[in-house]
Design an enzyme around this catalytic site. Structure first.
Site, PDB file in Angstrom:
ATOM      1  N   ARG A 167     -29.966 -15.308  99.503  1.00 16.91           N
ATOM      2  CA  ARG A 167     -31.248 -15.893  99.944  1.00 16.91           C
ATOM      3  C   ARG A 167     -32.166 -16.365  98.832  1.00 16.91           C
ATOM      4  O   ARG A 167     -33.152 -17.049  99.095  1.00 16.91           O
ATOM      5  CB  ARG A 167     -32.036 -14.919 100.831  1.00 16.91           C
ATOM      6  CG  ARG A 167     -31.337 -14.453 102.074  1.00 16.91           C
ATOM      7  CD  ARG A 167     -31.068 -15.597 103.008  1.00 16.91           C
ATOM      8  NE  ARG A 167     -30.502 -15.127 104.271  1.00 16.91           N
ATOM      9  CZ  ARG A 167     -29.624 -15.821 104.994  1.00 16.91           C
ATOM     10  NH1 ARG A 167     -29.184 -16.980 104.558  1.00 16.91           N
ATOM     11  NH2 ARG A 167     -29.174 -15.347 106.135  1.00 16.91           N
TER      12      ARG A 167
ATOM     13  N   HIS B  97     -14.743 -16.881 107.662  1.00 19.67           N
ATOM     14  CA  HIS B  97     -15.017 -16.094 108.870  1.00 19.67           C
ATOM     15  C   HIS B  97     -14.265 -16.552 110.113  1.00 19.67           C
ATOM     16  O   HIS B  97     -14.855 -17.069 111.061  1.00 19.67           O
ATOM     17  CB  HIS B  97     -16.524 -16.008 109.157  1.00 19.67           C
ATOM     18  CG  HIS B  97     -17.301 -17.298 108.986  1.00 19.67           C
ATOM     19  ND1 HIS B  97     -16.901 -18.486 109.555  1.00 19.67           N
ATOM     20  CD2 HIS B  97     -18.430 -17.554 108.306  1.00 19.67           C
ATOM     21  CE1 HIS B  97     -17.784 -19.405 109.229  1.00 19.67           C
ATOM     22  NE2 HIS B  97     -18.717 -18.891 108.478  1.00 19.67           N
TER      23      HIS B  97
ATOM     24  N   HIS C 185     -24.810 -13.944 101.369  1.00 18.25           N
ATOM     25  CA  HIS C 185     -26.019 -14.757 101.281  1.00 18.25           C
ATOM     26  C   HIS C 185     -27.098 -13.948 100.584  1.00 18.25           C
ATOM     27  O   HIS C 185     -27.568 -12.956 101.114  1.00 18.25           O
ATOM     28  CB  HIS C 185     -26.481 -15.167 102.685  1.00 18.25           C
ATOM     29  CG  HIS C 185     -25.536 -16.093 103.372  1.00 18.25           C
ATOM     30  ND1 HIS C 185     -25.596 -17.454 103.212  1.00 18.25           N
ATOM     31  CD2 HIS C 185     -24.485 -15.853 104.193  1.00 18.25           C
ATOM     32  CE1 HIS C 185     -24.623 -18.019 103.921  1.00 18.25           C
ATOM     33  NE2 HIS C 185     -23.931 -17.071 104.525  1.00 18.25           N
TER      34      HIS C 185
ATOM     35  N   ASP D  27     -19.916 -11.988 104.899  1.00 17.41           N
ATOM     36  CA  ASP D  27     -20.921 -12.948 105.389  1.00 17.41           C
ATOM     37  C   ASP D  27     -22.266 -12.249 105.568  1.00 17.41           C
ATOM     38  O   ASP D  27     -22.982 -12.442 106.555  1.00 17.41           O
ATOM     39  CB  ASP D  27     -20.479 -13.590 106.711  1.00 17.41           C
ATOM     40  CG  ASP D  27     -21.276 -14.854 107.040  1.00 17.41           C
ATOM     41  OD1 ASP D  27     -21.081 -15.413 108.120  1.00 17.41           O
ATOM     42  OD2 ASP D  27     -22.124 -15.260 106.200  1.00 17.41           O
TER      43      ASP D  27
ATOM     44  N   ASP E  34     -21.255 -23.866 103.365  1.00 20.11           N
ATOM     45  CA  ASP E  34     -21.423 -22.822 104.376  1.00 20.11           C
ATOM     46  C   ASP E  34     -22.817 -22.768 104.967  1.00 20.11           C
ATOM     47  O   ASP E  34     -23.819 -22.892 104.281  1.00 20.11           O
ATOM     48  CB  ASP E  34     -21.105 -21.432 103.812  1.00 20.11           C
ATOM     49  CG  ASP E  34     -21.251 -20.361 104.899  1.00 20.11           C
ATOM     50  OD1 ASP E  34     -21.945 -19.372 104.656  1.00 20.11           O
ATOM     51  OD2 ASP E  34     -20.673 -20.529 105.987  1.00 20.11           O
TER      52      ASP E  34
ATOM     53  N   ASN F 119     -26.269 -21.959 100.292  1.00 24.39           N
ATOM     54  CA  ASN F 119     -27.274 -22.540 101.198  1.00 24.39           C
ATOM     55  C   ASN F 119     -28.664 -21.973 100.928  1.00 24.39           C
ATOM     56  O   ASN F 119     -29.368 -21.510 101.802  1.00 24.39           O
ATOM     57  CB  ASN F 119     -26.872 -22.364 102.671  1.00 24.39           C
ATOM     58  CG  ASN F 119     -26.689 -20.911 103.061  1.00 24.39           C
ATOM     59  OD1 ASN F 119     -26.440 -20.061 102.214  1.00 24.39           O
ATOM     60  ND2 ASN F 119     -26.819 -20.630 104.342  1.00 24.39           N
TER      61      ASN F 119
END
Lengths: 326, 459, 237
Positions: B65, B233, B63, B306, B153, B95
């Protein structure tokens, strides 16, 4: 009794018995051992008599400032703590969720650190989320008393319950305690299991499987699903609240009505108690759900005694944890 | 073309681990030579004594961000963290805000990564528009823009009909659907793994069956539609068992596990420190043992971190905290520890962290190092002992669950396209130009190399 | 058994100057009696040692002395207050309580009227900030109303005066007496507050680092007052 002197570091022989070293904060019943429990019960007795005096106040915590951080509202516990602190001559600041800037989303950590900078000597914390008093205890340099956190623990309530029973019977060794109701979501249940086991009682638990927490097989309790078989054997029947809100989110029981039929303390069940048995409830009661309205006011109910012991017990806890702060 | 030599290391080659010096010319490995062999025109020399040379690591679950949550991490700092962990390629989860469900956002991410000039970033695309779970995203246009992995996700693809269509359609275009397996009806309000610990702590639990239900569903849908599916995961013993059985039947299912599920259990929640709050949650010791076994025997194909950076405000108190932990900078040392203890062979480690994720993510094939391969390298100091200190991390956030832990093994250099993008003694930061080296070895006097440029970029 | 002249039995050097639990006044006589180091002072009845190793213990009041002191205090109280009317004896925990009971008993014998009794524990009234909290060793109960009463606070040892100050604060919470007087078995000096005893069983000059140990039958099984000193050897001044 020998006189003591603040200026000498020699503790004179025959001085009053000193209280043992203990963890700085009271976050869970597990923080207390039998010895400390005894100290709290002795102090409770003392403070009960203080409260009966014409001037029901002692200067034991004079000059100390206690912050009552009630992030989850509770009139009963909040007032109990506030009164206890004031009877010990402490200064009290009370924070509630609505009044504090937390509603403006100031961080929790900033809030307590700000209070500490202002000179607060100790915290009483109540929060709807488990673990918040533990987090606060990690952030501040002063003692934290858990006034109830989420579904985790409510140690002072357990102490009140214990003190009420010890006042009545003198000892709980060998007593059989039956806890009925929503154990999964009850912080009172968790604290009481520890407290009663520590005091030498044996604890059973009775609830439908949907209201029992995962891992209860590992708790020091016996589990039963048949309330009517358990009640005649019990010395103490401890009823937990069953709330409507619980069912709305998650269908743990089909309805409160069904709950009352299977697990409510009805008049009939009250009659099957043995002659010395008592009924307790942490309050406030949902009459007609976990306890029939007619039963709630019978002499077997210790509920009012529990309430009246609340201040004395909390005075004992505050004294024990805050009196030693320089 | 600049020539770089990496000396004195132990190279993971096709014939096993060999003591060799590795010569890089331009973007490719030109040869593996006997240690000490003089190399003409070697402009840069790196000392890899005590190090293992691995193909560059690939992380299929990161991620970054950005766009939207740059306080926690941005593309540049995320890439800095990645190369510090030995990763040369990462798949960026979609995401973000706005989510990566359109070509515009995907291109933005790619370009930001190119500007950073550290590791390669391969943005994943959303399965459903805006990750809302209602209708499929513009899959073809994303695929044409180079997206291979499609996932919602953060959330599962809840609607089974949408999942079925996604599997069929994405498969037809050559992509791979990756699912976050969670039956959210069973996990409403959940805070940690449902078990003995949650029962005592008074925190609502995430039952393991909530993950397994969707693992089973995705396996059956993939089997039924004849497509590939990737399960993100995995954390429970039941999930591993389901995947093992499915693979035995020939279902085209692949799976990943995070380093924290390989290392930690739900006991960590006892102090209520939200650094340990993650989705899927840390599970029991039995689950941890099962996923380790699953990784070792290949049931779980890859390790994916992750990596989930969060600001301190979002990790203050458990019930309000967001889920997620950092992972990039500690992944290899932790998985290496499993190898040191004998729970994981080196072949499987390299496969799980480099070759196989490269394959699943549709990248150039990579594997044991050999001449002619692209020079994406991770030089890993096997004996270096260090204590995890988040203040020394290269990413922006500090929410690592391993603070204070002593690790054996640390990345010393990372090379992308033959350029050294990470050097353990230098901080990869804003005030350093990427790829800059200042290093002296007995053979030649190293000069400052030319500032590398991404191809096609004007000065 | 403890009798005159042989109060400490085996504790003394043979031939040492023995007084009947002398008043240890260094200023006046210059003679200080000390026990040889490491001798054990045995309580003939209890069979146990009464002091720690390396400490010296000197008995300053035996049970007869204590009995006489209590009697004299009772007489003085009655004399000063012109009878037992309106008297309230309040013992300070721990050993002030049995002493106050004895004084009350004596007063009853003298006047035929037994004064009211109460007790006070100073645990919650201490002035020391930072010392750990203490559990009270006994209840605090004072017969009310106190208005119109003369309170006689009773304690075993008067030292710095801080206990008495705390006890005064405690008593004040119960009402407003006409007067408060203080009776102590032993006054050992070293006052830190302007407090004085009205009735004293025995004056003792002590060092700061010495301890005055009072034992009473009601609590300890026997009556005795010792001075425990960390000094070794015999000192002569």
């Amino acid at each position: 009794m020998s006189d003591y002197s603040a200026s000498s570091d020699h503790v004179p022989a025959g001085a009053m018995q000193e209280i043992s070293n203990h963890p700085r904060s009271l976050l869970a019943m597990g923080d207390l051992d039998v010895h400390r429990l005894g100290e709290i019960l002795t102090l409770t007795q003392e403070f009960r008599s203080v409260l009966r005096r014409p001037i029901p106040k002692v200067p034991a915590l004079r000059g100390k400032t206690i912050a009552n951080c009630f992030f989850e509202d509770s009139t009963r516990t909040r007032c109990s703590f506030e009164l206890a602190a004031k009877r010990l001559s402490a200064d009290v600041i009370t924070l509630t969720e609505k009044g504090s800037s937390l509603s403006k989303s100031e961080s929790l950590r900033d809030t307590v650190r700000t209070l500490e900078c202002m000179g607060v000597d100790g915290f009483v914390v109540r929060h709807h989320a488990s673990g918040v008093p533990a987090r606060i205890a990690a952030w501040v340099d002063h003692p934290v008393i858990n006034g109830g956190d989420g579904a985790h623990e409510h140690p002072t309530q357990a102490l009140v319950d214990l003190a009420t029973l010890i006042e009545k019977w003198g000892s709980l060794a060998g007593a059989r305690v039956l806890i009925v109701g929503d154990v999964a979501h009850s912080r009172v249940a968790r604290s009481n299991v520890t407290a009663f086991t520590l005091a030498g009682a044996s604890v059973s638990v009775c609830a439908p499987p949907t209201l029992l927490p995962p891992g209860i097989e590992g708790w020091p309790v016996t589990v039963s699903e048949d309330l009517d078989a358990e009640i005649p054997e019990a010395d103490v029947v401890y009823l937990l609240r069953m709330q409507q809100e619980r069912i709305v989110d998650d269908p743990v029981v089909p309805s409160l009505c069904e709950y009352a039929r299977g697990f409510g303390f009805t008049e009939e069940r009250a009659r099957s108690l043995h002659s010395e048995a008592v009924v307790m409830h942490p309050g406030p009661m949902n009459r007609g759900v976990e306890i029939a309205a007619s039963v709630a006011d019978l002499p077997i109910s210790l509920v009012e005694k529990q309430v009246s012991n609340g201040v004395a017990v909390r005075m004992a806890v505050l004294y024990l944890f805050f009196a030693g702060i320089p | 073309m600049s020539v770089t030599v990496v000396r004195n290391g132990q190279v993971c080659s096709s014939t096993g681990v060999v003591n060799a010096d590795l010569v890089i010319e331009g973007e490719y490995i030109s040869s593996l030579v006997e240690p000490g062999t003089p190399v003409e025109a070697a402009a840069h020399v790196f000392d890899a004594s005590g190090c293992l040379l691995l193909p560059g690591l690939v992380d299929m679950h990161v991620h970054l961000r950005e766009p939207g949550d740059e306080e926690a991490e941005d593309i540049r700092s995320g890439c800095a963290a990645a190369v510090a962990g030995g990763f040369t390629d990462i798949v960026a989860m979609p995401n973000t805000h706005p989510p990566q469900d359109s070509v515009g956002v995907v291109e933005f991410v790619r370009e930001a990564a190119a500007r950073a000039g550290l590791c390669r970033v391969h943005p994943a695309g959303c399965v459903t528009r805006a990750r809302a779970g209602k209708e499929l995203a513009g899959i073809r246009e994303l695929a044409e823009a180079g997206v291979v992995i499609f996932t919602d996700d953060g959330d599962p693809v809840r609607d089974s009909r949408i999942m079925r269509r996604a599997l069929e359609y994405v498969g037809f275009l050559g992509g791979l659907v990756a699912d976050h397996c969670e039956d959210t009806q069973l996990t409403d309000g959940a805070q940690m793994n449902e078990g003995e610990v949650s029962g005592w702590l008074g925190l609502a639990g995430w039952p393991s069956v909530a993950e397994e239900i969707f693992v089973a569903r995705d396996i059956l849908l993939a089997e039924y539609t004849g497509s590939r599916v990737h399960l993100q995961h995995l954390s429970t013993a039941g999930a591993v068992r389901l995947v093992r059985d499915a693979k035995a039947r020939g279902v085209m299912v692949s799976a990943e596990v995070t380093p924290h599920h390989l290392m930690l259990t739900d006991e960590k929640a006892t102090e209520y420190d939200p650094v340990f709050k993650v989705n899927p949650p840390l599970r029991t010791a039995a689950d941890r043992a099962a996923v380790r076994l699953g990784l070792a025997d290949g049931t779980i194909d890859i390790v994916a971190t992750d990596h989930a950076p969060h600001t301190p405000e979002n990790k203050e108190e458990w019930t309000e905290a967001r889920c997620g932990m950092l992972g990039l900078e500690t992944a290899l040392p932790l998985v290496w520890d499993l190898h040191r203890k004998g729970d994981l062979t080196l072949e499987r480690l390299v496969d799980a962290m480099s070759s196989r994720p490269a394959h699943l993510a549709g990248l150039e094939p990579r594997g044991p190092l050999a001449a002619g391969q692209r020079a994406d390298l991770c030089v890993f100091d096997m004996e270096h002992e260090w204590v995890v200190d988040p203040s020394g991390f290269h990413g922006k956030s500090r929410n690592t669950p391993y603070e204070g832990m002593t690790c054996t093994g640390r990345v010393r250099y990372t090379f992308v396209d033959g350029r050294p993008v990470f050097h353990a003694d230098e901080k990869v930061g804003e005030n350093k130009r990427p790829g800059r080296t200042a290093f002296l070895v007995e053979e030649g006097v190293a000069s400052e190399g030319p500032t590398p440029r991404m191809p096609g970029r004007k000065k | 058994m403890f009798t005159k002249g042989h109060s400490l039995g085996c504790c003394f050097w043979p031939g040492a100057l023995v007084a009947r639990c002398p008043r240890l006044s260094r200023q006046r006589t210059g003679t200080v009696l000390r026990i040889a180091p490491r001798s054990v002072c045995l309580d003939a009845r209890k069979g146990g040692s009464v002091k720690a190793q390396g400490e010296a213990a000197a008995c300053v009041l035996d049970s007869d002395d204590m009995r006489r002191a209590v009697s004299r205090i009772a007489h003085e109280v009655v004399d000063r207050n012109r009878g037992a009317e309106g008297l309230v004896l309040v013992g300070i925990h721990t050993r002030g309580v049995p002493l106050s009971a004895r004084i009350a008993e004596e007063i009853a014998k003298i006047e035929g009227v037994r004064p009211s009794q109460g007790s006070v524990d100073t645990a919650f009234y201490r002035d020391d900030v930072g010392l750990p909290p203490r559990v009270p060793t006994g209840p605090t109960s004072v017969p009310v109303p106190l208005s119109g009463a003369h309170v006689i606070l009773v304690d075993d040892v008067l030292f710095t005066g801080r206990s008495v100050r705390a006890a005064l604060t405690a008593v004040w919470d119960f009402g407003r007496p006409l007067s408060v007087q203080l009776a102590v078995l032993v006054d050992r000096g070293h006052r830190e507050l302007p407090i004085q005893a009205d009735y004293v069983g025995r004056d003792l000059a002590t060092e700061r680092n010495e301890t005055v140990k009072v034992r009473v039958t009601e609590i300890d099984g026997f009556d005795r007052v010792d001075v425990l000193s960390p000094h070794r050897g015999v000192l002569f001044e």
